[in-house]
Motif scaffolding. Structure first.
Motif, PDB file in Angstrom:
ATOM      1  N   GLN A 182       0.822  -1.205   0.000  1.00  9.80           N
ATOM      2  CA  GLN A 182       0.000   0.000   0.000  1.00  9.80           C
ATOM      3  C   GLN A 182       0.861   1.262   0.000  1.00  9.80           C
ATOM      4  O   GLN A 182       0.494   2.268  -0.605  1.00  9.80           O
ATOM      5  CB  GLN A 182      -0.941   0.015   1.213  1.00  9.80           C
ATOM      6  CG  GLN A 182      -2.098  -0.972   1.108  1.00  9.80           C
ATOM      7  CD  GLN A 182      -2.989  -0.689  -0.089  1.00  9.80           C
ATOM      8  OE1 GLN A 182      -3.032   0.420  -0.604  1.00  9.80           O
ATOM      9  NE2 GLN A 182      -3.688  -1.699  -0.560  1.00  9.80           N
ATOM     10  N   LYS A 186       0.093   3.797  -2.991  1.00 10.69           N
ATOM     11  CA  LYS A 186      -0.387   5.159  -2.742  1.00 10.69           C
ATOM     12  C   LYS A 186       0.739   6.176  -2.837  1.00 10.69           C
ATOM     13  O   LYS A 186       0.525   7.330  -3.206  1.00 10.69           O
ATOM     14  CB  LYS A 186      -1.087   5.233  -1.388  1.00 10.69           C
ATOM     15  CG  LYS A 186      -2.575   4.868  -1.420  1.00 10.69           C
ATOM     16  CD  LYS A 186      -2.858   3.493  -1.985  1.00 10.69           C
ATOM     17  CE  LYS A 186      -4.335   3.166  -2.038  1.00 10.69           C
ATOM     18  NZ  LYS A 186      -4.582   1.783  -2.483  1.00 10.69           N
ATOM     19  N   HIS A 348      -5.045  -1.416   7.398  1.00  8.13           N
ATOM     20  CA  HIS A 348      -5.168  -1.298   5.949  1.00  8.13           C
ATOM     21  C   HIS A 348      -5.427   0.164   5.578  1.00  8.13           C
ATOM     22  O   HIS A 348      -4.773   0.729   4.698  1.00  8.13           O
ATOM     23  CB  HIS A 348      -6.293  -2.195   5.442  1.00  8.13           C
ATOM     24  CG  HIS A 348      -6.490  -2.147   3.958  1.00  8.13           C
ATOM     25  ND1 HIS A 348      -5.477  -2.447   3.066  1.00  8.13           N
ATOM     26  CD2 HIS A 348      -7.564  -1.811   3.202  1.00  8.13           C
ATOM     27  CE1 HIS A 348      -5.927  -2.309   1.833  1.00  8.13           C
ATOM     28  NE2 HIS A 348      -7.181  -1.907   1.882  1.00  8.13           N
ATOM     29  N   GLU A 352      -2.865   2.904   3.616  1.00 10.43           N
ATOM     30  CA  GLU A 352      -3.241   3.734   2.473  1.00 10.43           C
ATOM     31  C   GLU A 352      -3.044   5.209   2.822  1.00 10.43           C
ATOM     32  O   GLU A 352      -2.523   5.995   2.033  1.00 10.43           O
ATOM     33  CB  GLU A 352      -4.698   3.462   2.083  1.00 10.43           C
ATOM     34  CG  GLU A 352      -4.914   2.020   1.666  1.00 10.43           C
ATOM     35  CD  GLU A 352      -6.298   1.775   1.077  1.00 10.43           C
ATOM     36  OE1 GLU A 352      -6.464   2.009  -0.120  1.00 10.43           O
ATOM     37  OE2 GLU A 352      -7.197   1.340   1.818  1.00 10.43           O
TER      38      GLU A 352
END
Lengths: 423, 375
Positions: A182, A186, A348, A352
């Motif tokens: 992630q 991102k 999670h 992000e």
């Protein structure tokens, strides 16, 4: 139902007053520039009956980045060799040891890494930081192989990498609760897409001044001189390349908003997400219109109108990064404050969010040559996020998430509440 | 400057929103608490619905467990038949408890360890071959529970004879038999822990948490109920196999895919359970107590001049009428005439709106879940 209706009306009124307040700041006494250039219905431009639009290089890089992200989630297939090669692409067919699954990428000499933190405005004289950022991405990639992969079948606990449930999904985190895939995903939105778009291709230094062969881009555009063997002027092409980082994988490349949010897992996706939040609906059309009008202005040699459109794009695209950073922090806060804290969902979201915060250093203020958050400010935000205790996200406090959210929202025209949910 | 303005506007907005919602909300126009006895509803839910449903489910899993024991000692067609029957009865009894993801069930992630489908057949086979697996890992959600049993009992081979042969190979320590025993034992252990917790004090905690905050029992159960209806029932059982969330139908995503004859029964059991919970109906249909429906009636909630509780009940009935027309196997239905699946989905969807918007607003409950990103 009528009650609901009335509410929306009231909100609409408060929006009106909001804009009224807004205009107080920038008192609208400038003579209104009425662009004589019309905003085209779609992103289609031609010269002598043939298209002048080209951004295949951007499409290629988005696809390479997508394959990198997919591979980072496939523990069976990944190793340091193929992950780093997908990032660097310093081998080409037929000697390529680790080919992409998309054949067309294997003959390409382009790479994700070469355009990470590589914009003219921010990094041309800042190669130290550029190199640090590139190294950071490689460190995240390596962490996925060295730290997370060996722990695949172990439940994560504070301080120990492993897997953790998030709804019906399973996330794989470092000992501090971060998902390296992630961070890369991102983080690339900022370091690749946003940086290239806002600080390189929409930069006047790139659009106007760059010289290739017989004069500057501006001189050649004024004279209508196309690049050798091409049907576009250099300036047209630069603008298209900015466009490509947002829309380069769209189903309909000239009318991309029909599928906005569904075309890739990078900037396109999050433009779609922000558009889907009633607080920000309209942003997708605003940006697309600015791209079209700016490109039409280049054709019309009206550089003032062009630069106004660049300003609109810079503001909106920077907002996307900031809104999503705050969104994930607030969603994670909700997961952590549940009766049974949902660490998997929170980590999670925070992974992000971490990537979006990291991306803030690549945003661009409309009125200066600076990001909304300089590197040291971003580092400070990330430090706050990770240092409530020894174990990173495992220890993060609700109040910290609010402090960071407020710090971000304070620099923009939206509130934490508006960004924090998609209502 | 900008910040102050934003704050002021947020303030105004909040005041306006509160003012608007209180017209219909349980706080009443003067901010007084409504007359509805939330605690009585919690007592009804716990004593007459949730606990008896768990008792029933736990008992059926006990029967399944014994059938597995008998089968594992003597592999035979007759024992396979009894085992399949016990699996189906337990699967049916699972449906009415599946929405109560609160307390121990939430902590254990009961729903995910019990019924995530489609089963990951490749990984199941790998587990069986290797003989080592940690079933408590979340990456193993789809390698256990009813869907994994569905695969073992119906999907291992194309004839019963060959299926029985798989369990009979290498008699001393057959991998298939061992896996069957292990995942059934885990199913049993999970339900037992949840039931024990309800009986061992959680009931009183649940009833005592009778306030109106986001973490109160009513608000949590309401969100669990809605989440279950929207995701587990509407999407998983109907929408996903019908291709509502993909580019085309995906029949292999139907529940009880390998059994191939019961997914409609499971859907109807789930729908019945949802509707009877809405109405506060006791387990076994022995009577009614306070529930969402009567709560709405006390608040005189109506929509377009009609009682909201009636609207919602009528809509459940319409969804059931559509579902009644489906093939007993929804995977077959998807292949033969997916329109019927889509019609069922549409009727189910209408109640998402009535409950998520109208009911939640009337009860002044905030939706505490969002659509996952899908990434």
């Amino acid at each position: 139902m009528t009650t609901v209706r009335n509410c929306s009306l009231l909100i609409a009124f408060s929006c009106l007053s909001f804009f009224a307040c807004d205009s107080d700041d920038t008192i609208a006494i400038d003579p209104v520039i009425t662009p004589e250039i019309e905003t085209p219905a779609q992103y289609t431009f031609e010269r002598n009956g043939a298209s002048t639009v080209s951004f295949s290089g951007q499409t290629t890089r988005i696809k390479m980045a997508s394959e990198l992200i997919d591979l980072m989630k496939d523990f069976d297939a990944m190793n340091k060799g193929n992950l780093l090669e997908f990032f660097r692409n310093d081998q080409q067919a037929p000697e390529d040891m680790y080919p992409y699954s998309d054949e067309s990428l294997n003959t390409s000499t382009k790479s994700v890494k070469s355009k990470v933190a590589a914009s003219q405005d921010f990094f041309s004289a800042n190669s130290v930081e550029s190199a640090e950022i590139k190294d950071q991405f490689e460190a995240w990639i390596v962490a996925q192989v060295d730290e997370v992969k060996p722990q695949e079948d172990i439940a994560a606990i504070a301080g120990t990498a492993g897997q953790i449930a998030d709804g019906t999904s399973t996330r794989y985190v470092t000992g501090k609760g971060l998902e390296p895939n992630q961070l890369v995903n991102k983080g690339l939105i900022g370091a690749l897409m946003v940086d290239q778009m806002l600080n390189n291709y929409l930069s006047t230094a790139v659009l106007d001044d760059a010289a290739s062969g017989d004069g500057t881009n501006r001189e050649k555009n004024d004279a209508g001189t196309v690049e050798e063997g091409k049907n576009y002027t250099a300036m047209e092409h630069k603008w298209d390349e900015a466009y490509g980082y947002l829309y380069g994988t769209s189903e309909d490349l000239s009318k991309p908003n029909a599928t906005i949010g569904k075309d890739d897992d990078f900037l396109n996706k999050y433009m779609g997400r922000v558009e889907g939040d009633a607080d920000f609906t309209g942003i997708a059309e605003r940006v697309f219109n600015a791209f079209k009008l700016g490109r039409a202005a280049i054709v019309a040699k009206d550089y003032a109108v062009r630069d106004e459109q660049a300003t609109i794009i810079r503001k909106a695209v920077s907002e996307i990064i900031a809104i999503r950073a705050v969104y994930y922090l607030q969603q994670a806060k909700a997961s952590l404050t549940m009766e049974t804290p949902d660490y998997g969902a929170a980590f999670h979201g925070l992974s992000e969010g971490y990537g979006f915060i990291y991306s803030l250093r690549f945003t661009r203020k409309s009125d200066s040559n600076a990001p909304y958050f300089v590197a040291s400010e971003v580092d400070d935000l990330l430090k706050q996020l990770m240092e409530d205790g020894d174990n990173g996200l495992w220890d993060v406090k609700e109040a910290t998430l609010d402090v960071i959210s407020n710090a971000i929202a304070d620099k923009f025209d939206f509130t934490v509440a508006q960004a924090g949910s998609t209502n | 400057m900008m910040r102050n303005i934003s704050l002021a506007i947020t303030g105004v907005l909040i005041i306006m929103l509160t003012a608007c919602s209180s017209d219909e909300g349980p706080m009443g126009e003067n901010g007084a608490k409504d007359d509805f006895d939330r605690e009585a509803m919690l007592v009804n839910w716990a004593d007459n619905i949730i606990l008896p449903r768990y008792e029933n489910y736990n008992q059926k899993v006990g029967i399944l467990s014994r059938a597995v024991g008998i089968f594992s000692k003597e592999i035979s067609q007759a024992h396979l038949e009894s085992l399949r029957m016990a699996w189906l009865e337990a699967y049916m009894a699972w449906q009415p408890v599946a929405s109560f993801e609160i307390g121990k069930a939430e902590e254990l992630r009961l729903r995910n360890f019990t019924n995530v489908y489609p089963a990951d057949v490749e990984n199941i086979e790998e587990n069986i071959t290797e003989g080592t697996y940690n079933l408590s890992l979340s990456s193993k959600f789809d390698e256990q529970g009813f869907p994994a049993l569905d695969y073992l009992l119906f999907g291992l081979a194309d004839s019963d004879e060959r299926l029985l042969a798989k369990f009979s190979e290498e008699d001393s320590d057959n991998g298939y038999t061992r896996y069957l025993v292990d995942i059934t034992a885990r199913l049993q252990s999970l339900t037992q822990q949840v039931l024990d917790d309800w009986k061992g004090g959680y009931r009183d905690v649940f009833i005592g948490n009778n306030g109106t905050s986001g973490t109160s029992s009513v608000n949590k159960i309401a969100n669990d109920f809605l989440f279950y209806y929207e995701k587990a029932l509407r999407a998983n059982k109907v929408g996903i196999p019908a291709g509502q969330f993909s580019s085309g139908p995906r029949s292999e995503f139907a529940e009880a895919f390998y059994n191939g004859a019961t997914s409609k029964a499971l859907l109807l059991a789930s729908l019945d359970a949802v509707q009877s919970f809405f109405n506060g109906e006791h387990h076994g249909g022995t009577g009614f107590g306070p529930g969402f429906g009567s709560y709405l009636d006390v608040l005189s909630t109506s929509k377009d001049g009609e009682q909201l509780s009636k609207r919602i009940n009528d809509q459940f009935d319409r969804a059931r009428s559509e579902a009644d027309l489906l093939n007993p196997d929804l995977a077959t239905q998807v292949g033969e005439d997916n329109t019927k699946m889509l019609k069922t989905f549409d009727e189910l969807q209408k109640n998402v709106v009535l409950m998520k918007v109208d009911m939640f607003q009337a009860l002044n409950i905030r939706v505490d879940f969002v659509d996952a990103d899908g990434d």
